[in-house]
Design a protein around this motif. Sequence first.
Motif, PDB file in Angstrom:
ATOM      1  N   ALA A 173       0.823  -1.208   0.000  1.00  0.00           N
ATOM      2  CA  ALA A 173       0.000   0.000   0.000  1.00  0.00           C
ATOM      3  C   ALA A 173       0.858   1.260   0.000  1.00  0.00           C
ATOM      4  O   ALA A 173       0.515   2.265  -0.640  1.00  0.00           O
ATOM      5  N   GLU A 174       1.977   1.221   0.709  1.00  0.00           N
ATOM      6  CA  GLU A 174       2.896   2.365   0.685  1.00  0.00           C
ATOM      7  C   GLU A 174       3.429   2.601  -0.727  1.00  0.00           C
ATOM      8  O   GLU A 174       3.505   3.743  -1.196  1.00  0.00           O
ATOM      9  N   LYS A 175       3.775   1.522  -1.420  1.00  0.00           N
ATOM     10  CA  LYS A 175       4.293   1.653  -2.777  1.00  0.00           C
ATOM     11  C   LYS A 175       3.216   2.143  -3.740  1.00  0.00           C
ATOM     12  O   LYS A 175       3.513   2.848  -4.708  1.00  0.00           O
ATOM     13  N   HIS A 176       1.975   1.784  -3.467  1.00  0.00           N
ATOM     14  CA  HIS A 176       0.863   2.207  -4.330  1.00  0.00           C
ATOM     15  C   HIS A 176       0.731   3.724  -4.327  1.00  0.00           C
ATOM     16  O   HIS A 176       0.486   4.347  -5.365  1.00  0.00           O
ATOM     17  N   GLY A 177       0.866   4.337  -3.156  1.00  0.00           N
ATOM     18  CA  GLY A 177       0.908   5.791  -3.062  1.00  0.00           C
ATOM     19  C   GLY A 177      -0.429   6.490  -2.963  1.00  0.00           C
ATOM     20  O   GLY A 177      -0.474   7.722  -2.931  1.00  0.00           O
ATOM     21  N   GLY A 178      -1.525   5.755  -2.889  1.00  0.00           N
ATOM     22  CA  GLY A 178      -2.835   6.398  -2.843  1.00  0.00           C
ATOM     23  C   GLY A 178      -3.282   6.815  -1.463  1.00  0.00           C
ATOM     24  O   GLY A 178      -4.264   7.558  -1.323  1.00  0.00           O
ATOM     25  N   PHE A 179      -2.573   6.361  -0.428  1.00  0.00           N
ATOM     26  CA  PHE A 179      -2.997   6.616   0.948  1.00  0.00           C
ATOM     27  C   PHE A 179      -1.791   6.865   1.846  1.00  0.00           C
ATOM     28  O   PHE A 179      -0.670   6.411   1.565  1.00  0.00           O
ATOM     29  N   SER A 194      -2.797  -8.550  -7.621  1.00  0.00           N
ATOM     30  CA  SER A 194      -4.170  -8.220  -7.221  1.00  0.00           C
ATOM     31  C   SER A 194      -4.256  -7.079  -6.217  1.00  0.00           C
ATOM     32  O   SER A 194      -5.353  -6.598  -5.911  1.00  0.00           O
ATOM     33  N   VAL A 195      -3.123  -6.610  -5.719  1.00  0.00           N
ATOM     34  CA  VAL A 195      -3.139  -5.574  -4.686  1.00  0.00           C
ATOM     35  C   VAL A 195      -3.506  -4.203  -5.258  1.00  0.00           C
ATOM     36  O   VAL A 195      -4.379  -3.499  -4.730  1.00  0.00           O
ATOM     37  N   ALA A 196      -2.852  -3.802  -6.328  1.00  0.00           N
ATOM     38  CA  ALA A 196      -3.055  -2.451  -6.869  1.00  0.00           C
ATOM     39  C   ALA A 196      -4.501  -2.198  -7.280  1.00  0.00           C
ATOM     40  O   ALA A 196      -5.048  -1.124  -6.972  1.00  0.00           O
ATOM     41  N   PRO A 197      -5.189  -3.121  -7.972  1.00  0.00           N
ATOM     42  CA  PRO A 197      -6.596  -2.861  -8.309  1.00  0.00           C
ATOM     43  C   PRO A 197      -7.470  -2.651  -7.076  1.00  0.00           C
ATOM     44  O   PRO A 197      -8.365  -1.797  -7.086  1.00  0.00           O
ATOM     45  N   MET A 198      -7.210  -3.410  -6.011  1.00  0.00           N
ATOM     46  CA  MET A 198      -7.985  -3.226  -4.792  1.00  0.00           C
ATOM     47  C   MET A 198      -7.745  -1.849  -4.187  1.00  0.00           C
ATOM     48  O   MET A 198      -8.694  -1.136  -3.807  1.00  0.00           O
ATOM     49  N   LEU A 199      -6.497  -1.431  -4.104  1.00  0.00           N
ATOM     50  CA  LEU A 199      -6.180  -0.140  -3.501  1.00  0.00           C
ATOM     51  C   LEU A 199      -6.696   1.020  -4.336  1.00  0.00           C
ATOM     52  O   LEU A 199      -7.171   2.026  -3.797  1.00  0.00           O
ATOM     53  N   THR A 200      -6.618   0.896  -5.657  1.00  0.00           N
ATOM     54  CA  THR A 200      -7.126   1.951  -6.531  1.00  0.00           C
ATOM     55  C   THR A 200      -8.631   2.114  -6.357  1.00  0.00           C
ATOM     56  O   THR A 200      -9.141   3.247  -6.275  1.00  0.00           O
ATOM     57  N   GLU A 201      -9.350   1.009  -6.283  1.00  0.00           N
ATOM     58  CA  GLU A 201     -10.796   1.087  -6.087  1.00  0.00           C
ATOM     59  C   GLU A 201     -11.136   1.619  -4.699  1.00  0.00           C
ATOM     60  O   GLU A 201     -12.077   2.407  -4.530  1.00  0.00           O
ATOM     61  N   ALA A 220      -9.412   3.798  -3.039  1.00  0.00           N
ATOM     62  CA  ALA A 220      -9.189   5.243  -3.081  1.00  0.00           C
ATOM     63  C   ALA A 220     -10.351   5.958  -3.760  1.00  0.00           C
ATOM     64  O   ALA A 220     -10.765   7.044  -3.329  1.00  0.00           O
ATOM     65  N   ARG A 221     -10.903   5.373  -4.823  1.00  0.00           N
ATOM     66  CA  ARG A 221     -12.044   5.984  -5.500  1.00  0.00           C
ATOM     67  C   ARG A 221     -13.245   6.078  -4.564  1.00  0.00           C
ATOM     68  O   ARG A 221     -13.897   7.123  -4.459  1.00  0.00           O
ATOM     69  N   TRP A 222     -13.533   4.996  -3.875  1.00  0.00           N
ATOM     70  CA  TRP A 222     -14.669   4.996  -2.954  1.00  0.00           C
ATOM     71  C   TRP A 222     -14.423   5.922  -1.759  1.00  0.00           C
ATOM     72  O   TRP A 222     -15.344   6.588  -1.278  1.00  0.00           O
ATOM     73  N   ALA A 223     -13.199   5.957  -1.274  1.00  0.00           N
ATOM     74  CA  ALA A 223     -12.902   6.828  -0.126  1.00  0.00           C
ATOM     75  C   ALA A 223     -13.121   8.289  -0.477  1.00  0.00           C
ATOM     76  O   ALA A 223     -13.630   9.075   0.341  1.00  0.00           O
ATOM     77  N   ASN A 224     -12.751   8.686  -1.680  1.00  0.00           N
ATOM     78  CA  ASN A 224     -12.990  10.062  -2.117  1.00  0.00           C
ATOM     79  C   ASN A 224     -14.479  10.390  -2.184  1.00  0.00           C
ATOM     80  O   ASN A 224     -14.922  11.456  -1.750  1.00  0.00           O
ATOM     81  N   VAL A 225     -15.245   9.473  -2.735  1.00  0.00           N
ATOM     82  CA  VAL A 225     -16.679   9.712  -2.882  1.00  0.00           C
ATOM     83  C   VAL A 225     -17.392   9.727  -1.528  1.00  0.00           C
ATOM     84  O   VAL A 225     -18.301  10.529  -1.284  1.00  0.00           O
ATOM     85  N   LEU A 226     -16.975   8.841  -0.624  1.00  0.00           N
ATOM     86  CA  LEU A 226     -17.669   8.693   0.653  1.00  0.00           C
ATOM     87  C   LEU A 226     -17.184   9.650   1.735  1.00  0.00           C
ATOM     88  O   LEU A 226     -17.794   9.722   2.804  1.00  0.00           O
ATOM     89  N   ARG A 227     -16.123  10.381   1.472  1.00  0.00           N
ATOM     90  CA  ARG A 227     -15.553  11.248   2.523  1.00  0.00           C
ATOM     91  C   ARG A 227     -16.579  12.222   3.109  1.00  0.00           C
ATOM     92  O   ARG A 227     -16.632  12.387   4.329  1.00  0.00           O
ATOM     93  N   PRO A 228     -17.441  12.891   2.310  1.00  0.00           N
ATOM     94  CA  PRO A 228     -18.432  13.788   2.935  1.00  0.00           C
ATOM     95  C   PRO A 228     -19.369  13.057   3.898  1.00  0.00           C
ATOM     96  O   PRO A 228     -19.717  13.600   4.951  1.00  0.00           O
ATOM     97  N   LEU A 229     -19.768  11.846   3.559  1.00  0.00           N
ATOM     98  CA  LEU A 229     -20.619  11.076   4.471  1.00  0.00           C
ATOM     99  C   LEU A 229     -19.835  10.641   5.705  1.00  0.00           C
ATOM    100  O   LEU A 229     -20.365  10.615   6.814  1.00  0.00           O
ATOM    101  N   ARG A 230     -18.584  10.301   5.512  1.00  0.00           N
ATOM    102  CA  ARG A 230     -17.760   9.810   6.620  1.00  0.00           C
ATOM    103  C   ARG A 230     -17.539  10.893   7.669  1.00  0.00           C
ATOM    104  O   ARG A 230     -17.439  10.600   8.858  1.00  0.00           O
ATOM    105  N   THR A 231     -17.458  12.154   7.236  1.00  0.00           N
ATOM    106  CA  THR A 231     -17.179  13.249   8.163  1.00  0.00           C
ATOM    107  C   THR A 231     -18.445  13.918   8.685  1.00  0.00           C
ATOM    108  O   THR A 231     -18.367  14.789   9.546  1.00  0.00           O
ATOM    109  N   ALA A 232     -19.615  13.535   8.170  1.00  0.00           N
ATOM    110  CA  ALA A 232     -20.878  14.124   8.626  1.00  0.00           C
ATOM    111  C   ALA A 232     -21.398  13.358   9.833  1.00  0.00           C
ATOM    112  O   ALA A 232     -21.079  12.177  10.008  1.00  0.00           O
ATOM    113  N   PRO A 233     -22.208  14.012  10.668  1.00  0.00           N
ATOM    114  CA  PRO A 233     -22.795  13.292  11.796  1.00  0.00           C
ATOM    115  C   PRO A 233     -23.663  12.142  11.297  1.00  0.00           C
ATOM    116  O   PRO A 233     -24.325  12.244  10.267  1.00  0.00           O
ATOM    117  N   PRO A 234     -23.662  11.020  12.000  1.00  0.00           N
ATOM    118  CA  PRO A 234     -24.490   9.890  11.577  1.00  0.00           C
ATOM    119  C   PRO A 234     -25.969  10.201  11.759  1.00  0.00           C
ATOM    120  O   PRO A 234     -26.335  11.073  12.570  1.00  0.00           O
TER     121      PRO A 234
END
Length: 221
Positions: A27-33, A165-172, A174-188
Amino acid sequence: MKLQIIVGSTRPGRLARPVADWAAEAAEKHGGFEVELVDLVDYGLPLLDEPGPPRMGRYEHEHTRRWSAKIKEADAFVFVTPEYNYGPSVSLLNAVDYLHNEWLYAPVGFVSYGGIAGGLRSVQVMKQVVTTVRMMPIPEGVAIPFVMQHVKAGVFDPPPPVTGSVAPMLTELARWANVLRPLRTAPPPPPPPLPGPATAPPGSAPAPGPPGADTGPSRTS
């Protein structure tokens, strides 16, 4: 964004740690996080011992508060899970069950290991569990069959199909984390009301009955 790789076994002699060490390096080598390895052994979580429901967040024990604070830091997760009797480890299930709001709207990928099935049956169980706390399990993952053949002197040396198989998982992730970040930081959202009739506050008048109903003693003489 921060990715936590959760070491999902606490058993002495576990292979989860060398597999997780390898996943963290990849994951460190992937660089997305920004990557952090989180080992359940370091948190000493007993079998769930909080008297209140996790959704309320009213934790009485210091080990729960430490675990909660750590999970709140992440934007995405990778669970490294063995397969025991066609399911995940009890320690991983227990760690998830301790919390609720801390997991909300976070994407999660799985690195599983085992025998011929590569731990995939444990992943199928965990996907049902994590969706209940509104996590997003992604389809891409890493499955490691016959894991014992690839661990030598405490170091995991993956075969080429696993490495790829690692890089495709990490790339996906990162895509979901970007999209979900507003929900993740909002009150439940607030919890739904409990089933059954509403309870009137102490000292309040009883609710009126339907027309014609007997609402009290008769006032006629």
